[in-house]
Design a protein around this motif. Sequence first.
Motif, PDB file in Angstrom:
ATOM      1  N   LYS A 248       0.815  -1.210   0.000  1.00 39.86           N
ATOM      2  CA  LYS A 248       0.000   0.000   0.000  1.00 39.86           C
ATOM      3  C   LYS A 248       0.851   1.262   0.000  1.00 39.86           C
ATOM      4  O   LYS A 248       0.483   2.272  -0.609  1.00 39.86           O
ATOM      5  CB  LYS A 248      -0.928  -0.006   1.211  1.00 39.86           C
ATOM      6  N   GLU A 249       1.977   1.214   0.709  1.00 37.39           N
ATOM      7  CA  GLU A 249       2.814   2.405   0.858  1.00 37.39           C
ATOM      8  C   GLU A 249       3.872   2.537  -0.235  1.00 37.39           C
ATOM      9  O   GLU A 249       4.616   3.519  -0.252  1.00 37.39           O
ATOM     10  CB  GLU A 249       3.505   2.373   2.228  1.00 37.39           C
ATOM     11  N   PHE A 250       3.953   1.567  -1.128  1.00 36.77           N
ATOM     12  CA  PHE A 250       4.956   1.602  -2.188  1.00 36.77           C
ATOM     13  C   PHE A 250       4.713   2.825  -3.067  1.00 36.77           C
ATOM     14  O   PHE A 250       3.588   3.063  -3.534  1.00 36.77           O
ATOM     15  CB  PHE A 250       4.874   0.322  -3.022  1.00 36.77           C
ATOM     16  N   GLU A 251       5.734   3.608  -3.293  1.00 38.10           N
ATOM     17  CA  GLU A 251       5.580   4.895  -3.988  1.00 38.10           C
ATOM     18  C   GLU A 251       5.006   4.771  -5.388  1.00 38.10           C
ATOM     19  O   GLU A 251       4.266   5.634  -5.845  1.00 38.10           O
ATOM     20  CB  GLU A 251       6.943   5.611  -4.059  1.00 38.10           C
ATOM     21  N   SER A 252       5.335   3.695  -6.077  1.00 36.83           N
ATOM     22  CA  SER A 252       4.867   3.529  -7.459  1.00 36.83           C
ATOM     23  C   SER A 252       3.550   2.777  -7.555  1.00 36.83           C
ATOM     24  O   SER A 252       3.084   2.491  -8.661  1.00 36.83           O
ATOM     25  CB  SER A 252       5.936   2.800  -8.280  1.00 36.83           C
ATOM     26  N   GLY A 253       2.962   2.416  -6.417  1.00 38.94           N
ATOM     27  CA  GLY A 253       1.677   1.730  -6.434  1.00 38.94           C
ATOM     28  C   GLY A 253       1.791   0.244  -6.147  1.00 38.94           C
ATOM     29  O   GLY A 253       2.870  -0.354  -6.275  1.00 38.94           O
ATOM     30  N   SER A 254       0.666  -0.357  -5.780  1.00 36.82           N
ATOM     31  CA  SER A 254       0.662  -1.776  -5.401  1.00 36.82           C
ATOM     32  C   SER A 254       0.941  -2.695  -6.588  1.00 36.82           C
ATOM     33  O   SER A 254       1.608  -3.720  -6.443  1.00 36.82           O
ATOM     34  CB  SER A 254      -0.690  -2.140  -4.774  1.00 36.82           C
ATOM     35  N   VAL A 255       0.436  -2.323  -7.767  1.00 34.97           N
ATOM     36  CA  VAL A 255       0.701  -3.151  -8.963  1.00 34.97           C
ATOM     37  C   VAL A 255       2.197  -3.156  -9.272  1.00 34.97           C
ATOM     38  O   VAL A 255       2.781  -4.200  -9.577  1.00 34.97           O
ATOM     39  CB  VAL A 255      -0.099  -2.628 -10.176  1.00 34.97           C
ATOM     40  N   SER A 256       2.814  -1.991  -9.185  1.00 34.95           N
ATOM     41  CA  SER A 256       4.247  -1.889  -9.416  1.00 34.95           C
ATOM     42  C   SER A 256       5.026  -2.708  -8.391  1.00 34.95           C
ATOM     43  O   SER A 256       6.039  -3.332  -8.716  1.00 34.95           O
ATOM     44  CB  SER A 256       4.676  -0.424  -9.360  1.00 34.95           C
ATOM     45  N   TYR A 257       4.547  -2.729  -7.147  1.00 39.73           N
ATOM     46  CA  TYR A 257       5.194  -3.509  -6.084  1.00 39.73           C
ATOM     47  C   TYR A 257       5.205  -4.990  -6.446  1.00 39.73           C
ATOM     48  O   TYR A 257       6.247  -5.652  -6.380  1.00 39.73           O
ATOM     49  CB  TYR A 257       4.433  -3.292  -4.780  1.00 39.73           C
ATOM     50  N   VAL A 258       4.038  -5.498  -6.834  1.00 36.24           N
ATOM     51  CA  VAL A 258       3.930  -6.920  -7.179  1.00 36.24           C
ATOM     52  C   VAL A 258       4.774  -7.245  -8.403  1.00 36.24           C
ATOM     53  O   VAL A 258       5.519  -8.244  -8.426  1.00 36.24           O
ATOM     54  CB  VAL A 258       2.450  -7.302  -7.429  1.00 36.24           C
ATOM     55  N   MET A 259       4.693  -6.412  -9.437  1.00 39.26           N
ATOM     56  CA  MET A 259       5.444  -6.680 -10.668  1.00 39.26           C
ATOM     57  C   MET A 259       6.945  -6.597 -10.437  1.00 39.26           C
ATOM     58  O   MET A 259       7.720  -7.338 -11.056  1.00 39.26           O
ATOM     59  CB  MET A 259       5.019  -5.693 -11.756  1.00 39.26           C
ATOM     60  N   THR A 260       7.363  -5.708  -9.537  1.00 43.74           N
ATOM     61  CA  THR A 260       8.795  -5.610  -9.220  1.00 43.74           C
ATOM     62  C   THR A 260       9.305  -6.915  -8.633  1.00 43.74           C
ATOM     63  O   THR A 260      10.350  -7.435  -9.045  1.00 43.74           O
ATOM     64  CB  THR A 260       9.046  -4.461  -8.217  1.00 43.74           C
ATOM     65  N   LEU A 261       8.553  -7.478  -7.684  1.00 40.70           N
ATOM     66  CA  LEU A 261       8.964  -8.739  -7.061  1.00 40.70           C
ATOM     67  C   LEU A 261       8.887  -9.904  -8.041  1.00 40.70           C
ATOM     68  O   LEU A 261       9.776 -10.762  -8.073  1.00 40.70           O
ATOM     69  CB  LEU A 261       8.091  -9.025  -5.836  1.00 40.70           C
ATOM     70  N   VAL A 262       7.837  -9.924  -8.860  1.00 49.61           N
ATOM     71  CA  VAL A 262       7.665 -11.031  -9.821  1.00 49.61           C
ATOM     72  C   VAL A 262       8.787 -11.039 -10.849  1.00 49.61           C
ATOM     73  O   VAL A 262       9.425 -12.079 -11.101  1.00 49.61           O
ATOM     74  CB  VAL A 262       6.295 -10.925 -10.526  1.00 49.61           C
ATOM     75  N   TRP A 263       9.063  -9.883 -11.446  1.00 49.01           N
ATOM     76  CA  TRP A 263      10.084  -9.840 -12.488  1.00 49.01           C
ATOM     77  C   TRP A 263      11.495  -9.982 -11.919  1.00 49.01           C
ATOM     78  O   TRP A 263      12.392 -10.469 -12.605  1.00 49.01           O
ATOM     79  CB  TRP A 263       9.960  -8.562 -13.311  1.00 49.01           C
ATOM     80  N   THR A 264      11.671  -9.599 -10.667  1.00 46.52           N
ATOM     81  CA  THR A 264      12.953  -9.867 -10.011  1.00 46.52           C
ATOM     82  C   THR A 264      13.171 -11.369  -9.898  1.00 46.52           C
ATOM     83  O   THR A 264      14.262 -11.878 -10.177  1.00 46.52           O
ATOM     84  CB  THR A 264      12.992  -9.231  -8.607  1.00 46.52           C
ATOM     85  N   ALA A 265      12.120 -12.087  -9.491  1.00 44.40           N
ATOM     86  CA  ALA A 265      12.211 -13.542  -9.357  1.00 44.40           C
ATOM     87  C   ALA A 265      12.497 -14.207 -10.701  1.00 44.40           C
ATOM     88  O   ALA A 265      13.352 -15.096 -10.810  1.00 44.40           O
ATOM     89  CB  ALA A 265      10.913 -14.087  -8.757  1.00 44.40           C
TER      90      ALA A 265
END
Length: 342
Positions: A234-251
């Motif tokens: 929720k607090e991620f500056e770029s938004g929750s979708v960006s948070y999830v995609m950041t972790l997914v694409w990192t993996a």
Amino acid sequence: MKENITVTQQQPLHSSTLEKYIRWLRVSIYTILLLVCQCSATLLGRFYFDKGGKSKWIEAFVQSAGFPILIPLLFYCPKHAKSTNDPSNNDTSETKPKLLIIFLLYLVFGLLLAAIDFIVDFLHQFPKVHCTHIKLCSCLSMSVILIALNPESEDTKHHPKEKQIIGILCAIVSSATFALHHSLVQRCFEKVIKTKTFATVLRMNFYPMLVASVFGSVGLFFSGDWRTMGMEMKEFESGSVSYVMTLVWTAVAWQIAGVSMLGLIFEVSSLFSVVISNLELTITPILAVIVFHDKIYGVKIIAFILAVWAFLSYIYQHYLDDRKAKEDKSDCIKVSMGNGEI
């Protein structure tokens, strides 16, 4: 008699040359994938912390949690994979290693990867240092120390000396662990597993990553960081979708990089794989200047020059060794043909 010898000599030479080109095509693909995915994963990890991510355990878990994407390939490759070194080697009479030995190898490699993942994410506390943090050998370690001790760096000024020293020690320990992991994997390929297929490379990445993700999830649970994921999102500056995609694409990026890294160990050597992976030392900081608007200091430039010099030195030595091997092979063929004429 002389003509027959010439024909029989040319056929295997042609086949050998074709196989050599195919092998170096594989090496080129592994190299490109390793560099692209390793740089991407490093920048995504930096992005996670810059935009509000705080958990080292979440990021460490993500680095190994992408192993399920390899499952379709594991089902496909055993049926269709061919030998990656010697296609004529179809000998199935070799004794396969015991299941217990394979299990222990995967366990040890998984523990090493888990340790590397955690130390890497500890170094995210030094964002200006992170782009050139670890995975070094020989004089490349100097690059880390130079950057970490850089008095001009704004990031360094914000940390006490004790924390800077811990960061440097972690970089060196992680570097040594990374090199040990590569050396052990090459030894395992040569002396224990011996199967020359791409499926072998996939399994060597899949099962250790599974072990590493299990230990990462245990750390994530006992640290309590799993409870904060919803708040972080929720607090991620770029938004929750960006948070999830950041972790997914990192993996995903770390998995592809891991397979490519093992492919280079399998096709060439552990040293070659480490040297290629350390090209990140020159590429990622340049990308960080563009993406994160980092500043480039004089000491950092010296560190980059050291990294490039080490890489070029290795490539030149490899060229000399290959040239000498060709000359020796040519001399052997001439001697063989001379004996045939007699």
